[in-house]
Design a protein around this motif. Structure first.
Motif, PDB file in Angstrom:
ATOM      1  N   HIS A 322     -15.996 -13.521   2.743  1.00 39.59           N
ATOM      2  CA  HIS A 322     -15.182 -13.135   3.896  1.00 39.59           C
ATOM      3  C   HIS A 322     -15.974 -13.246   5.189  1.00 39.59           C
ATOM      4  N   ILE A 375      -9.514  -9.764   5.389  1.00 35.89           N
ATOM      5  CA  ILE A 375      -9.260 -11.102   5.925  1.00 35.89           C
ATOM      6  C   ILE A 375     -10.565 -11.889   5.951  1.00 35.89           C
ATOM      7  N   ALA A 376     -10.523 -13.125   5.458  1.00 36.17           N
ATOM      8  CA  ALA A 376     -11.722 -13.973   5.501  1.00 36.17           C
ATOM      9  C   ALA A 376     -11.942 -14.469   6.919  1.00 36.17           C
ATOM     10  N   ALA A 377     -13.204 -14.574   7.320  1.00 34.40           N
ATOM     11  CA  ALA A 377     -13.514 -15.093   8.654  1.00 34.40           C
ATOM     12  C   ALA A 377     -13.065 -16.553   8.790  1.00 34.40           C
ATOM     13  N   TRP A 380     -10.488 -16.911  11.275  1.00 31.26           N
ATOM     14  CA  TRP A 380     -10.854 -16.923  12.706  1.00 31.26           C
ATOM     15  C   TRP A 380     -11.245 -18.345  13.123  1.00 31.26           C
ATOM     16  N   GLU A 451     -19.783 -10.850  14.863  1.00 30.49           N
ATOM     17  CA  GLU A 451     -19.257  -9.603  15.443  1.00 30.49           C
ATOM     18  C   GLU A 451     -17.927  -9.762  16.158  1.00 30.49           C
ATOM     19  N   ASN A 453     -13.993 -11.735  16.583  1.00 32.99           N
ATOM     20  CA  ASN A 453     -12.912 -12.521  15.968  1.00 32.99           C
ATOM     21  C   ASN A 453     -12.010 -13.091  17.057  1.00 32.99           C
TER      22      ASN A 453
HETATM   23  C1  LIG Z   1     -13.154  -9.173  12.397  1.00 32.14           C
HETATM   24  O1  LIG Z   1     -12.496  -9.562  11.218  1.00 32.14           O
HETATM   25  C2  LIG Z   1     -13.116  -9.067  10.041  1.00 32.14           C
HETATM   26  C3  LIG Z   1     -12.388  -9.693   8.895  1.00 32.14           C
HETATM   27  O2  LIG Z   1     -12.593 -11.073   8.922  1.00 32.14           O
HETATM   28  C4  LIG Z   1     -13.077  -7.559  10.032  1.00 32.14           C
HETATM   29  O3  LIG Z   1     -13.745  -7.086   8.882  1.00 32.14           O
HETATM   30  C5  LIG Z   1     -13.755  -7.027  11.277  1.00 32.14           C
HETATM   31  O4  LIG Z   1     -13.599  -5.636  11.349  1.00 32.14           O
HETATM   32  C6  LIG Z   1     -13.162  -7.671  12.529  1.00 32.14           C
HETATM   33  N1  LIG Z   1     -13.983  -7.318  13.667  1.00 32.14           N
HETATM   34  C7  LIG Z   1     -13.480  -7.007  14.840  1.00 32.14           C
HETATM   35  C8  LIG Z   1     -14.468  -6.691  15.917  1.00 32.14           C
HETATM   36  O5  LIG Z   1     -12.282  -6.969  15.041  1.00 32.14           O
END
Ligand SMILES: *[C@@H]1O[C@H](CO)[C@@H](O)[C@H](O)[C@H]1NC(C)=O
Ligand SMILES: *[C@@H]1O[C@H](CO)[C@@H](O)[C@H](O)[C@H]1NC(C)=O
Ligand SMILES: *[C@@H]1O[C@H](CO)[C@@H](O)[C@H](O)[C@H]1NC(C)=O
Ligand SMILES: *[C@@H]1O[C@H](CO)[C@@H](O)[C@H](O)[C@H]1NC(C)=O
Ligand SMILES: *[C@@H]1O[C@H](CO)[C@@H](O)[C@H](O)[C@H]1NC(C)=O
Length: 483
Positions: A322, A375-377, A380, A451, A453
Motif C-alpha cells: 500500500h 487504499i494503495a498509494a 494516488w 506523506e 496524497n
Molecule cells: C494517504 O493515503 C494513505 C493510503 O494510501 C493513508 O494511509 C494516509 O493516511 C493518507 N495520508 C494523508 C496525509 O492523507
C-alpha cells in the motif's frame, strides 16, 4: 550550481575510499575529535520545455474492475464506507478514475445465458444475472456513474459460453467454434457476437451505457482453472470479421476492443497476424495487459490510428503493497507512476488496474478487511495523472534533459494544462518550466510522496509562460495550469 554539487559528490566518494583503505581500527571513542563535515545536500536544476503545438494521443482515462465477485468485496463495509470507497476511486477530485471493466460472466450463476440451445438456430433465452446484480458489477457501475457521469464502461468476456466452444467448457482455454483450426459441427461465431451485444442491451435497459465491448481476455494464455478462451491473430480475424459489423449495426457508438493480450509484446504478435489478413479495421481500441511484457515502443505502426489502453495489471499475488516508496517493489505508488509515464510516452491513452477492491493481495487498489479498508498509494499515482489530464485531454510535448525526471504534459479540452512530473531521484529538483507561446498564467501544484496524497502545495502566477518550482525527491508533482 550543478558543477559545485558534483564536486561535493566527488569529495564524499574520496572520503569513503580512504576510509575503506584503512586497516580495521579499534572501536571508536564515543565522540570523534574532528567530526567529518557532512557534504552539502544534493539538489539539481533543469528546464522543462513544453511545446503546446506538438500533439500526441488523446486521453481516455484510468480504471479498474470488479470482475469475479470482487465488486462484492466491499459489502462487508458500512454503507457509508462503501460509498466513500466508490467516491475515492471515481470522483474527479479523488482517484479520478473513469474506466470500469466488467466481466461478461460465463460460469454458472453469472452468465446471461443459463441454458444453451442445441444449435445456433436457438432459441436463446437471455436473462440478467440477478444473483447479486451481476455479481455486484451493476451496483459498482451505478456507484461509479454517480461519481463520474462520463463513466467509460468496458464490458469484456473472458470466454464464450462453453457450449459455443471446441472444448464444451467455459474455463481452461478452447476456441470459439467457427474460427480456423476448429472442427465443430456448428459455427457459433454469430451466436457469440449476439450474446456479447445482449450484455450491452441488458445494461442499457438498466440505465447504464456501455462504451466498449470485448470478446477476449488474454487469448494468448491458458490458465486451465478459470474462464478463458484462446485466439491467435488469424482466429481473431475470423471472429472479428463477423462481430465488428454486427456491433456497429446494433450500437454505432459502441467501441470494439482487441484483444487484451497478457503483455504488450503478445499483443503486438496478435495485431501483426490480424494485420496480415487485413483485419486492422475490425476494432476501435487496441487493448493489452501489462503482465508478461510492458510496452517498449508505440503500437502505432501496427494500427490504423486506433487508441491504445492498458486494460489490466496487478502483481496477481497475495501480498498487499500500500506504500508509495518504501521497499522499491513494482507495486508501490511511485513505481506505478513511472510505468504509467512510460506507457503514456509510448502513446497509450488509458491505464487500468486489475481489481478496484478485493479482500487480500495486490490485485486491488483498495484492500478490504472485514469492516475496514485501506487504499494503495497506487491510486494516488492514478490520481496524479487522471485528476488533471481528464478524458479528452491531448498529450503535448514535454522534455527535460535529465533522466530521473519523468515528465508528460496534457492539454485539456478547455485549454488548461496538466504537467505530471515524477522525480525518481533521491534529491530535489528545481524546475524552470517553460511554456512560452501558451496562454496559461497561473499554476497550482499537487504533491504525492510518502506523506502526501495529491495534496495541493503551491501556487504560481507568472508571465510569458515561465515559472520556477521545486519537486521533492521520490515524489510525483502535478502542475495544473489555467489562465
Ligand atoms: C494517504 O493515503 C494513505 C493510503 O494510501 C493513508 O494511509 C494516509 O493516511 C493518507 N495520508 C494523508 C496525509 O492523507
Ligand atoms: C427463460 O429464462 C428465465 C430466467 O432464467 C426463465 O424464468 C424462463 O422460464 C425461461 N423461458 C424459457 C422459454 O425457457
Ligand atoms: C440490485 O439492484 C437494485 C437497484 O438497481 C437494488 O434495489 C437491489 O436491492 C439489488 N439487489 C441485490 C441482491 O443486491
Ligand atoms: C473434423 O470432424 C469430422 C467429423 O467428426 C472428422 O471426420 C474429421 O476427421 C475432423 N477433421 C479434423 C481435421 O479434425
Ligand atoms: C477546464 O477543464 C478541467 C478538466 O476538466 C477542469 O478541471 C477545469 O475546472 C476547467 N477550467 C476552466 C477554466 O474551465
Amino acid at each position: 550550481m550543478k558543477y559545485s554539487l558534483m564536486l561535493a559528490g566527488a569529495a564524499s566518494a574520496v572520503t569513503a575510499l580512504s576510509v575503506q583503505a584503512h586497516p580495521p581500527s579499534p572501536p571508536h571513542p564515543p565522540v570523534s575529535p574532528h567530526p567529518p563535515s557532512s557534504p552539502e545536500p544534493l539538489s539539481f536544476r533543469t528546464t522543462l520545455n513544453v511545446n503546446t503545438a506538438k500533439k500526441y494521443q488523446t486521453m481516455i482515462g484510468g480504471g479498474c474492475s470488479g470482475a469475479f465477485g470482487a465488486a462484492c468485496s466491499t459489502n462487508s463495509l458500512s454503507t457509508a464506507d462503501q460509498q466513500t470507497v466508490v467516491k475515492t476511486l471515481f470522483d474527479e477530485n479523488h482517484g479520478a478514475l473513469s474506466i470500469l471493466r466488467n466481466l461478461i460472466g460465463s460460469s454458472p450463476g453469472t452468465t446471461i445465458l443459463p441454458e444453451c440451445p442445441a444449435t445456433p438456430a436457438g432459441p436463446f433465452n437471455y436473462s440478467f444475472p440477478t444473483s447479486n446484480n451481476d455479481s455486484c458489477q451493476l451496483t459498482l457501475a451505478q456507484g461509479a456513474l454517480k461519481n463520474n457521469p462520463d463513466l467509460f464502461l468496458y464490458a469484456d468476456a473472458w470466454s464464450a459460453p462453453g457450449c459455443f466452444k471446441t472444448t464444451g467448457e467455459e474455463s481452461g482455454g478452447g476456441y470459439i467454434c467457427g474460427v480456423r483450426g476448429t472442427n465443430c459441427t456448428e459455427d457459433w461465431r454469430e451466436a457469440y457476437a449476439n450474446y456479447l451485444i445482449e450484455y450491452v442491451k441488458l445494461y442499457q435497459e438498466r440505465g447504464i451505457k456501455v462504451s466498449m465491448l470485448g470478446a477476449y481476455n488474454e487469448p494468448d494464455f491458458n490458465p486451465f482453472t478459470y474462464s478463458a478462451m484462446l485466439s491467435d491473430g488469424y482466429q481473431a480475424y475470423d471472429f472479428l470479421s463477423v462481430f465488428y459489423p454486427m456491433v456497429k449495426k446494433a450500437f454505432p457508438d459502441l467501441a470494439v476492443s482487441c484483444c487484451d493480450s497478457t503483455g504488450a509484446r503478445q499483443q503486438r504478435d496478435l495485431l501483426y497476424e490480424l494485420g496480415r489478413l487485413g483485419g486492422l479495421d475490425l476494432f476501435d481500441i487496441n487493448t493489452y495487459h501489462n503482465y508478461q511484457s510492458d510496452i517498449k515502443r508505440p503500437f502505432d505502426d501496427l494500427l490504423h490510428n486506433q487508441p491504445t489502453i492498458e486494460t489490466e495489471w496487478s502483481d496477481g499475488g497475495s501480498t498487499w503493497t500500500h506504500t508509495w516508496d518504501i521497499s522499491g517493489n513494482n507495486f508501490e505508488g511511485l513505481q506505478w507512476a513511472i510505468y504509467m509515464h512510460n506507457a503514456f510516452r509510448n502513446n497509450v491513452a488509458g491505464w487500468s488496474h486489475w481489481w478496484c477492491a478485493w479482500n487480500g493481495g495486490d490485485g486491488a487498489l483498495v484492500n478490504v478487511n472485514g469492516a475496514s479498508y485501506q487504499i494503495a498509494a497506487r491510486l494516488w499515482a492514478f490520481s496524479g495523472y487522471f485528476r488533471f489530464a481528464r478524458p479528452g485531454a491531448v498529450r503535448i510535448d514535454a522534455e527535460t534533459n535529465v533522466e530521473d525526471l519523468y515528465v508528460t504534459a496534457w492539454m485539456n479540452k478547455n485549454g488548461t494544462i496538466a504537467i505530471p512530473v515524477v522525480n525518481a531521484a533521491h534529491y530535489p529538483y528545481t524546475l524552470d518550466v517553460d511554456l512560452s507561446g501558451s496562454k496559461v498564467s497561473h499554476a497550482v501544484s499537487y504533491l504525492t510522496d510518502n506523506e502526501h496524497n495529491v495534496t495541493m502545495d503551491n501556487e504560481f502566477t507568472f508571465k510569458d509562460g515561465r515559472f520556477t518550482a521545486q519537486i521533492e525527491p521520490r515524489a510525483m508533482k502535478t502542475f495544473f495550469l489555467d489562465f
